[in-house]
Design an enzyme around this catalytic site. Structure first.
Site, PDB file in Angstrom:
ATOM      1  N   GLU A 143      -2.782  -9.024   3.340  1.00 44.58           N
ATOM      2  CA  GLU A 143      -3.236  -9.549   4.631  1.00 44.58           C
ATOM      3  C   GLU A 143      -4.756  -9.483   4.794  1.00 44.58           C
ATOM      4  O   GLU A 143      -5.320 -10.100   5.698  1.00 44.58           O
ATOM      5  CB  GLU A 143      -2.548  -8.801   5.783  1.00 44.58           C
ATOM      6  CG  GLU A 143      -3.049  -7.396   6.048  1.00 44.58           C
ATOM      7  CD  GLU A 143      -2.477  -6.324   5.130  1.00 44.58           C
ATOM      8  OE1 GLU A 143      -2.723  -5.139   5.392  1.00 44.58           O
ATOM      9  OE2 GLU A 143      -1.779  -6.691   4.160  1.00 44.58           O
TER      10      GLU A 143
ATOM     11  N   CYS B 139       0.833  -1.206   0.000  1.00 42.50           N
ATOM     12  CA  CYS B 139       0.000   0.000   0.000  1.00 42.50           C
ATOM     13  C   CYS B 139       0.873   1.264   0.000  1.00 42.50           C
ATOM     14  O   CYS B 139       1.604   1.500  -0.954  1.00 42.50           O
ATOM     15  CB  CYS B 139      -0.999  -0.036   1.160  1.00 42.50           C
ATOM     16  SG  CYS B 139      -2.357   1.155   0.979  1.00 42.50           S
TER      17      CYS B 139
ATOM     18  N   HIS C   6      -3.852  -4.865  -0.162  1.00 40.84           N
ATOM     19  CA  HIS C   6      -3.478  -5.406   1.148  1.00 40.84           C
ATOM     20  C   HIS C   6      -3.570  -6.931   1.109  1.00 40.84           C
ATOM     21  O   HIS C   6      -4.663  -7.480   1.226  1.00 40.84           O
ATOM     22  CB  HIS C   6      -4.415  -4.864   2.233  1.00 40.84           C
ATOM     23  CG  HIS C   6      -4.197  -3.437   2.560  1.00 40.84           C
ATOM     24  ND1 HIS C   6      -3.290  -3.019   3.519  1.00 40.84           N
ATOM     25  CD2 HIS C   6      -4.757  -2.313   2.057  1.00 40.84           C
ATOM     26  CE1 HIS C   6      -3.304  -1.696   3.594  1.00 40.84           C
ATOM     27  NE2 HIS C   6      -4.187  -1.247   2.714  1.00 40.84           N
TER      28      HIS C   6
END
Length: 213
Positions: free
Chosen positions: A195, A84, A193
């Site tokens: 995650e 990001c 992202h």
């Protein structure tokens, strides 16, 4: 001795979710969250996450010496993953906050979406938030086990443009085409992202922990 993966803490990253996701897919590696430039340099792999304003990000990196540590990791040949704002900070320059020079690892520019429109002419919301497909622009070990056009989770108002074709690993479309993933030697960076991107994101993180540039 187990391999050490350093997650850079400069006060602006979603470190808990990123580190937990890395721990979930780690195979014997030790995941450490650190703001110590020397510990970053000493790590075997480095993850550079980030959220928020790029000017604040660059200011903190310079104040703490983490900017030089990141550049040293890049020069060392060790694997580095930007996420990001971490990706955006690796570019040459961002137009956010009236413009600021970034770390210059990549040749791209960070630009505002403006008022993007869809193919039907409908206005699109900024920030670009939610799931979107990523087109894989080149074969790379980081894409192993991830189908082309897989969906990843994005949250951003600025995007990377102007990268040379050989540095574009993935592309996304949101009103305009922008680099969703960038690669240069031992550095891989993503605008989304991982995650927060379910199985595809976890696979990408697992690939990073195995990647041998």
């Amino acid at each position: 001795m187990s391999e050490v993966v350093a997650v850079i803490d400069y006060g602006m990253g979603n470190l808990h979710s990123a580190s937990k996701a890395l721990e979930k897919v780690a195979s014997g590696q030790t995941i450490v969250i650190t703001s110590d430039p020397d510990q970053v340099r000493a790590a075997d792999r480095v993850v550079f996450p980030g959220v928020g304003a790029i000017r604040d990000c660059i200011a903190v990196l310079k104040d703490t010496g983490l900017d030089r540590a990141i550049v040293d990791v890049v020069a060392s040949g060790k694997p580095l993953l930007g996420i990001c704002v971490g990706m955006q900070a690796l570019m040459a320059r961002s137009e956010e906050n009236r413009g600021i020079d970034c770390l210059g690892v990549f040749d791209g520019q960070v630009t505002f979406f403006g008022e993007p429109v869809s193919e039907t002419g409908a206005r699109l919301k900024v920030p670009h938030m939610g799931w979107n497909q990523v087109q894989q622009m080149q074969a790379h070990p980081m894409w192993a086990g991830i189908a082309d056009e897989s969906r990843f989770y994005f949250v951003h108002s600025y995007c990377v443009t102007g990268l040379p074709d050989e540095q574009v690993a993935g592309r996304c479309q949101y009103g305009l085409a922008f680099a969703a993933a960038a690669v240069k030697d031992n550095v891989f960076a993503v605008q989304f992202h991982p995650e927060k991107s379910a199985d595809a994101g976890l696979t990408l993180l697992e690939n990073f922990l195995r990647w041998q540039p």
